[in-house]
Structures are given as structure tokens and as C-alpha cells.
Write a protein that holds these residues in place. Sequence first.
Motif, PDB file in Angstrom:
ATOM      1  N   THR A   1      -0.240   0.271  -1.735  1.00 56.96           N
ATOM      2  CA  THR A   1       0.855  -0.623  -1.368  1.00 56.96           C
ATOM      3  C   THR A   1       2.127  -0.305  -2.145  1.00 56.96           C
ATOM      4  O   THR A   1       3.231  -0.600  -1.700  1.00 56.96           O
TER       5      THR A   1
ATOM      6  N   ALA B   1       1.505  -4.881  -6.605  1.00 57.40           N
ATOM      7  CA  ALA B   1       1.158  -3.630  -5.913  1.00 57.40           C
ATOM      8  C   ALA B   1       0.108  -2.823  -6.665  1.00 57.40           C
ATOM      9  O   ALA B   1      -0.070  -2.940  -7.869  1.00 57.40           O
TER      10      ALA B   1
ATOM     11  N   MET C   1       7.561  -6.109  -0.958  1.00 58.53           N
ATOM     12  CA  MET C   1       7.480  -6.254   0.497  1.00 58.53           C
ATOM     13  C   MET C   1       7.780  -7.680   0.963  1.00 58.53           C
ATOM     14  O   MET C   1       8.052  -7.896   2.129  1.00 58.53           O
TER      15      MET C   1
END
Length: 160
Positions: free
Chosen positions: A96, A92, A131
Motif C-alpha cells: 500500500t 501503510a 490514500m
Amino acid sequence: MNPAGRIAATAGPACHSTKSGRSTLSPCTETATTLVRDGSAHIVVARKPSMPVYIYHAQYDEILPNAGVDRLVDKYCAEGAPSVVYERELVAEHITGVAGQLPGVFHWPRDRLDGVPAPEGGTITDPVLVMAEPRFWQTLGEIVPTAVQALIGQAIGAGR
């Protein structure tokens, strides 16, 4: 903005002074947090937390480098803070990372409020991409319906 052109802010019972363009903390700031920006962010926390803390940071955050957060976590752990949970997402970056921190910032305080004890000592994890993990999607499944209820004016929470 101080006379040296740096941003300085304090919170808590602080005696903050800036001499020669350098921010200093006087002895009366034992509970204060000071942030000084002079080309990079420096976070000075005068004492270890006395309660559990959760910290998330994106490894490749291009706006807030993680070196300062790493030092802060190391300091807390070295000083024997009761519980420090630090999640440092590897893939990330600043934007994000907003999504990547959802599982932790949702479940960690909820668990404390539900009486689940925080892990003792320091816990540092380095997930590659939150994610891509099932816990991210499970968290969204919990958050989205509640957010929709709130948006349309329905009561949310325990005991509605």
C-alpha cells in the motif's frame, strides 16, 4: 554474492572490500553508496546530500524495516543537509506504500523543476493514511489523464 554468502553492491567511485564476511568502505568511497544484505538491509551513505532530497517510507513495511531509513534521515539532518523531506506513512506497509507515496514523488520533483524552493533543514511528517487524504485523489486526477495520453501515443509534457 560475496564469499560469506551476502549480497553486496556499490555505486559510485568506490573501493569496497569484504573481510571476514563483513562489508567495509575504504577512504576512497566518500561519494559511494553501499548496500549490504545480511539478514537485514544496511544503507551506508558516506556523506550528506548537497541537494534537496525527498524520502518516503511506509511505517509498517514488512520487507524493508523503517529503522534504517529513520537513522539515515536523522544522520542527514544532524549533519546539516540543505533539505530533507521525509514522509513516514503510519498505516501503510510495503504494497500500500506504493500508492501512498504518489503525491510526494509526483509533486516534490515537479515543484523543484518549477523553481519552487525546497524547505530548508529537515521536515518529517507522519500522515496516518495518505490514500484517505484529498491530496492523494488530486494527484491521481493529475497523473491518470497524462498516463492515458502516453499510453495511446499522444505527446505529453511542456511544449508538446
